[in-house]
Design a protein around this motif. Structure first.
Motif, PDB file in Angstrom:
ATOM      1  N   ARG A  79      32.341 -46.312 -76.222  1.00  0.00           N
ATOM      2  CA  ARG A  79      33.069 -46.492 -74.961  1.00  0.00           C
ATOM      3  C   ARG A  79      32.264 -46.029 -73.752  1.00  0.00           C
ATOM      4  N   ASP A  80      31.839 -44.759 -73.756  1.00  0.00           N
ATOM      5  CA  ASP A  80      31.159 -44.205 -72.589  1.00  0.00           C
ATOM      6  C   ASP A  80      29.837 -44.919 -72.311  1.00  0.00           C
ATOM      7  N   VAL A  81      29.105 -45.260 -73.357  1.00  0.00           N
ATOM      8  CA  VAL A  81      27.836 -45.969 -73.188  1.00  0.00           C
ATOM      9  C   VAL A  81      28.078 -47.387 -72.666  1.00  0.00           C
ATOM     10  N   ALA A  82      29.122 -48.049 -73.158  1.00  0.00           N
ATOM     11  CA  ALA A  82      29.426 -49.408 -72.679  1.00  0.00           C
ATOM     12  C   ALA A  82      29.772 -49.394 -71.196  1.00  0.00           C
ATOM     13  N   ILE A  83      30.583 -48.436 -70.778  1.00  0.00           N
ATOM     14  CA  ILE A  83      30.940 -48.333 -69.354  1.00  0.00           C
ATOM     15  C   ILE A  83      29.682 -48.113 -68.525  1.00  0.00           C
ATOM     16  N   GLU A  84      28.873 -47.160 -68.945  1.00  0.00           N
ATOM     17  CA  GLU A  84      27.639 -46.848 -68.221  1.00  0.00           C
ATOM     18  C   GLU A  84      26.707 -48.062 -68.157  1.00  0.00           C
TER      19      GLU A  84
ATOM     20  N   VAL B 145      27.450 -51.310 -68.388  1.00  0.00           N
ATOM     21  CA  VAL B 145      27.980 -52.368 -67.526  1.00  0.00           C
ATOM     22  C   VAL B 145      27.703 -52.034 -66.059  1.00  0.00           C
ATOM     23  N   ILE B 146      27.950 -50.784 -65.677  1.00  0.00           N
ATOM     24  CA  ILE B 146      27.734 -50.372 -64.289  1.00  0.00           C
ATOM     25  C   ILE B 146      26.248 -50.433 -63.936  1.00  0.00           C
ATOM     26  N   LEU B 147      25.392 -49.950 -64.831  1.00  0.00           N
ATOM     27  CA  LEU B 147      23.948 -50.018 -64.582  1.00  0.00           C
ATOM     28  C   LEU B 147      23.489 -51.463 -64.413  1.00  0.00           C
ATOM     29  N   ASN B 148      24.000 -52.353 -65.261  1.00  0.00           N
ATOM     30  CA  ASN B 148      23.618 -53.768 -65.181  1.00  0.00           C
ATOM     31  C   ASN B 148      24.149 -54.427 -63.915  1.00  0.00           C
ATOM     32  N   LEU B 149      25.311 -53.969 -63.437  1.00  0.00           N
ATOM     33  CA  LEU B 149      25.817 -54.495 -62.178  1.00  0.00           C
ATOM     34  C   LEU B 149      24.970 -54.016 -61.004  1.00  0.00           C
ATOM     35  N   ASN B 150      24.532 -52.782 -61.070  1.00  0.00           N
ATOM     36  CA  ASN B 150      23.671 -52.256 -60.008  1.00  0.00           C
ATOM     37  C   ASN B 150      22.335 -52.984 -59.965  1.00  0.00           C
ATOM     38  N   LYS B 151      21.750 -53.171 -61.140  1.00  0.00           N
ATOM     39  CA  LYS B 151      20.444 -53.834 -61.236  1.00  0.00           C
ATOM     40  C   LYS B 151      20.358 -54.526 -62.588  1.00  0.00           C
ATOM     41  N   PRO B 152      20.403 -55.845 -62.594  1.00  0.00           N
ATOM     42  CA  PRO B 152      20.344 -56.574 -63.868  1.00  0.00           C
ATOM     43  C   PRO B 152      19.066 -56.241 -64.640  1.00  0.00           C
TER      44      PRO B 152
ATOM     45  N   SER C 263      31.909 -48.639 -51.429  1.00  0.00           N
ATOM     46  CA  SER C 263      31.936 -47.698 -52.553  1.00  0.00           C
ATOM     47  C   SER C 263      33.344 -47.552 -53.140  1.00  0.00           C
ATOM     48  N   ASN C 264      34.383 -47.628 -52.323  1.00  0.00           N
ATOM     49  CA  ASN C 264      35.755 -47.549 -52.834  1.00  0.00           C
ATOM     50  C   ASN C 264      36.059 -48.730 -53.760  1.00  0.00           C
ATOM     51  N   ASP C 265      35.666 -49.926 -53.350  1.00  0.00           N
ATOM     52  CA  ASP C 265      35.890 -51.105 -54.186  1.00  0.00           C
ATOM     53  C   ASP C 265      35.053 -51.042 -55.467  1.00  0.00           C
ATOM     54  N   GLN C 266      33.832 -50.515 -55.380  1.00  0.00           N
ATOM     55  CA  GLN C 266      33.017 -50.338 -56.578  1.00  0.00           C
ATOM     56  C   GLN C 266      33.700 -49.381 -57.555  1.00  0.00           C
ATOM     57  N   ASN C 267      34.286 -48.306 -57.036  1.00  0.00           N
ATOM     58  CA  ASN C 267      34.983 -47.349 -57.897  1.00  0.00           C
ATOM     59  C   ASN C 267      36.213 -47.970 -58.553  1.00  0.00           C
ATOM     60  N   ILE C 268      36.926 -48.809 -57.811  1.00  0.00           N
ATOM     61  CA  ILE C 268      38.079 -49.505 -58.390  1.00  0.00           C
ATOM     62  C   ILE C 268      37.617 -50.426 -59.517  1.00  0.00           C
ATOM     63  N   LEU C 269      36.527 -51.139 -59.303  1.00  0.00           N
ATOM     64  CA  LEU C 269      35.996 -52.020 -60.340  1.00  0.00           C
ATOM     65  C   LEU C 269      35.553 -51.215 -61.563  1.00  0.00           C
ATOM     66  N   LYS C 270      34.945 -50.065 -61.356  1.00  0.00           N
ATOM     67  CA  LYS C 270      34.537 -49.209 -62.468  1.00  0.00           C
ATOM     68  C   LYS C 270      35.758 -48.797 -63.293  1.00  0.00           C
TER      69      LYS C 270
ATOM     70  N   ALA D 229      39.436 -52.001 -69.339  1.00  0.00           N
ATOM     71  CA  ALA D 229      39.218 -53.163 -70.206  1.00  0.00           C
ATOM     72  C   ALA D 229      38.558 -52.743 -71.514  1.00  0.00           C
ATOM     73  N   ILE D 230      37.568 -51.869 -71.427  1.00  0.00           N
ATOM     74  CA  ILE D 230      36.892 -51.386 -72.629  1.00  0.00           C
ATOM     75  C   ILE D 230      37.860 -50.574 -73.484  1.00  0.00           C
ATOM     76  N   ASP D 231      38.656 -49.724 -72.839  1.00  0.00           N
ATOM     77  CA  ASP D 231      39.646 -48.936 -73.579  1.00  0.00           C
ATOM     78  C   ASP D 231      40.654 -49.832 -74.299  1.00  0.00           C
ATOM     79  N   GLU D 232      41.122 -50.867 -73.625  1.00  0.00           N
ATOM     80  CA  GLU D 232      42.088 -51.787 -74.241  1.00  0.00           C
ATOM     81  C   GLU D 232      41.479 -52.499 -75.445  1.00  0.00           C
ATOM     82  N   ALA D 233      40.220 -52.915 -75.323  1.00  0.00           N
ATOM     83  CA  ALA D 233      39.563 -53.619 -76.425  1.00  0.00           C
ATOM     84  C   ALA D 233      39.390 -52.698 -77.633  1.00  0.00           C
ATOM     85  N   ILE D 234      38.921 -51.478 -77.392  1.00  0.00           N
ATOM     86  CA  ILE D 234      38.731 -50.534 -78.499  1.00  0.00           C
ATOM     87  C   ILE D 234      40.073 -50.155 -79.108  1.00  0.00           C
TER      88      ILE D 234
END
Length: 123
Positions: free
Chosen positions: A15-20, A22-29, A50-57, A63-68
């Motif tokens: 979970r934690d690695v997937a979140i990280e 996804v965010i890293l890939n969004l910042n820089k593919p 930054s507020n909208d980025q945090n909401i997306l995070k 989404a990851i939590d729901e899938a797991i």
């Protein structure tokens, strides 16, 4: 390893690695020649405040939590994936270390999805 330590590791290493990631890939593919869709997503994400980025995070995390959670509920046998209720099978998730075997989704113990929920939603 028991069911609780298994879920702790799923949370930490999946979970934690997937979140990280996804965010890293969004910042820089990733890669020298990233896919066009990843470039477009990154440009869009980096143009958000930054507020909208945090909401997306938070949305990504949910989404990851729901899938797991759904996957674990399936392993626990409470989310049915068969087309026919009359022919329901059973998953048996066993951790083996040497001669020692531990059933992680034992129906007589706490469900994996409940353990996961308590770790990710400690309210």
């Amino acid at each position: 390893m028991n069911n609780e330590s298994f879920i702790e590791r799923i949370k930490m290493y999946v979970r934690d690695v997937a979140i990280e990631d996804v965010i890293l890939n969004l910042n820089k593919p990733p890669g020298r020649k990233p896919r066009q869709r990843h470039v477009i997503q990154s440009q869009w994400f980096n143009n958000l405040c930054s507020n909208d980025q945090n909401i997306l995070k938070e949305i990504i995390q949910e989404a990851i939590d729901e899938a797991i959670f759904g996957f674990l509920a399936t392993l626990d046998g409470v989310r049915i994936i068969e087309d026919n209720d009359e022919q329901k099978g059973e998953f048996k998730l066993t951790y083996t270390l040497g001669d020692k075997k531990e059933r992680l989704n034992d129906p007589d113990k706490e469900y994996l999805h409940d353990i996961y929920n308590s770790l990710t939603n400690p309210e």
